[in-house]
Enzyme design. Structure first.
Site, PDB file in Angstrom:
ATOM      1  N   GLY A 177       0.688  -1.329   0.058  1.00 42.39           N
ATOM      2  CA  GLY A 177      -0.037   0.073  -0.026  1.00 42.39           C
ATOM      3  C   GLY A 177       0.816   1.147  -0.070  1.00 42.39           C
ATOM      4  N   ASP A 178       1.965   1.207   0.776  1.00 42.55           N
ATOM      5  CA  ASP A 178       2.969   2.388   0.724  1.00 42.55           C
ATOM      6  C   ASP A 178       3.519   2.590  -0.292  1.00 42.55           C
ATOM      7  OD1 ASP A 178       2.760   3.416   3.845  1.00 42.55           O
ATOM      8  OD2 ASP A 178       3.169   1.332   4.059  1.00 42.55           O
ATOM      9  N   THR A 179       3.982   1.393  -1.024  1.00 45.82           N
ATOM     10  CA  THR A 179       4.856   1.687  -2.236  1.00 45.82           C
ATOM     11  C   THR A 179       3.864   2.107  -3.382  1.00 45.82           C
ATOM     12  OG1 THR A 179       6.084  -0.081  -1.463  1.00 45.82           O
ATOM     13  CG2 THR A 179       6.363   0.342  -3.847  1.00 45.82           C
ATOM     14  N   ALA A 182       3.296   5.783  -3.136  1.00 42.32           N
ATOM     15  CA  ALA A 182       4.500   6.458  -3.295  1.00 42.32           C
ATOM     16  C   ALA A 182       4.887   6.667  -4.785  1.00 42.32           C
ATOM     17  CB  ALA A 182       5.947   5.705  -2.712  1.00 42.32           C
TER      18      ALA A 182
END
Length: 406
Positions: A177-179, A182
């Site tokens: 999710g973070d990647t 980003a």
């Protein structure tokens, strides 16, 4: 492993001259800034003097610092700055006045509480581009909720699809999710730079973690809208596309086989000795194959069960059927294709040891990314950054004495 990498200073950089202020921590914001830094942007990472970015201490540590840190913060400069103080906030304002991009991934309202409202920063620097990454975005009823990548994966629809039917949904083993957020942020920055090139104006980019995940959910919503279909977890298969699955081999390993193209399917069936299926008109397209997916999986599985994974993959490759094995990191580190593509970099650490880290993606022919410097220690570049701002040694010494910088 490949030899120790030596940076090639003569190589052109796509983002040379771009000044980026990174105020985020952990994953999403810093990953976006890392991507820009890999292609030549001057990324100044602002960290708290009290330990810095928590990622420094996440997962496995080497000499007290996470080896993950060497990926996430390569090519960056670090300044240790107390954002709770008016003096620290003023330093950020001065940096932002000269910057091209500011990246933050705090909860909505945090910048404003420090007197760093993006609207005000844009008044003083109309060319500034501000990337704001948060769990739920800067607006909406959930904006103030704390949001981590794993929660975004669940809300975005991904977590419901992972795992086996009627079992507890499992998470992806990395911070997907973070990647994804980003990378959407990087896309937003590049779009905003193109707009600024034409208009001279910066803008604010609002990326929500759950929306970045949802954006990758393919046909999930229109299938529900048109048919009321709620896609369910299906293990290693891909519902609605056949045949594509993981098949157990004689040696206990699994081969991933994607025989779902019409011509590919015929080659696959011929290879496994099932000419009857290859020539069956009802299996000529995907719709027919989906209706008989269990039969097809059983036929392929019976064939792979009589052969080692190496034999299976060799035969499938010879028949031009897409297939592969499930890699561990040990497989990755030993793979000649990874090495040939420059995806296994070995860097020299400050203590003289070496460390393997992933190479740079994407690969540009004229302006490739490069590893210019290792991840910084906490506050390693504080003096240089403040000197670049015009502060005198006496002024820097006083800021240190007061604990505002480190």
């Amino acid at each position: 492993m490949p030899s120790v990498e030596t940076p090639t200073a003569s190589s052109p950089a796509a983002l040379a001259g771009l000044k980026v202020i990174e105020m985020g921590q952990l994953i999403a914001g810093p990953f976006a800034a890392k991507t820009l830094a890999d292609f030549g942007a001057d990324v100044i990472k602002i960290e708290s003097p009290d330990g810095g970015d928590p990622l420094r201490k996440w997962r496995l540590l080497k000499d007290g610092t996470s080896v993950w840190w060497q990926i996430q913060s390569r090519n960056k400069r670090s300044i240790a700055l107390d954002l709770r103080t008016p003096e620290g906030q003023d330093i950020v304002r001065r940096l932002a006045h000269e910057a091209d991009v500011l990246i933050e991934n705090f909860r909505p309202g945090a910048l404003e509480s420090w007197g760093l409202d993006p609207a005000v920063l844009l008044e003083h620097n109309p060319r500034l581009i501000v990337l704001r990454v948060s769990g739920y975005g800067q607006t909406g009823p959930y904006r103030n909720r704390p949001g981590f990548g794993v929660v975004a994966e669940a809300m975005g629809g991904l977590r419901h699809l992972t795992g086996e039917p009627d079992r507890t949904p499992v998470r992806v083993g990395v911070s997907m999710g973070d990647t994804l957020a980003a990378l959407h942020g990087v896309i937003g920055i590049l779009l905003a730079l193109q707009h600024r090139h034409r208009s001279g104006q910066g803008q604010v980019i609002d990326v929500a973690l759950y929306e970045a995940v949802f954006n990758c959910m393919e046909s999930l919503l229109p299938e529900y809208s048109a048919f009321g279909a709620v896609r369910a977890p299906a293990g290693s298969a891909l519902p609605g596309i056949a045949p594509t699955n993981a098949y157990r081999c004689q040696d206990g390993a699994y081969a991933l086989v994607a025989g779902n193209g019409d011509s590919i399917f015929k080659r696959l069936m011929t290879l496994i000795g099932r000419d009857d299926l290859a020539k069956d008109p009802s299996l000529a397209d995907n719709t027919g194959r989906v209706a008989r997916v269990e039969e097809l999986d059983a036929a392929i599985g019976a064939w792979t069960a009589q052969r080692s994974v190496d034999e299976v993959l060799t035969l499938l490759d010879g028949a031009s059927v897409p297939a592969g094995r499930i890699y561990t990191v040990a497989d990755i580190a030993a793979d000649p294709h990874y090495q040939a593509r420059g995806m296994l970099h070995t860097i020299a650490m400050d203590d003289g040891s070496s460390l393997a880290i992933p190479g740079i993606v994407p690969k540009l022919s004229a302006t490739p990314g490069q590893h210019r410097r290792n991840a910084p220690t906490l506050g390693q570049d504080t003096d240089n950054v403040l000197q670049d701002m015009g502060l005198s040694p006496a002024q820097i010494a006083e800021l240190k004495r007061q604990g505002i910088v480190h």
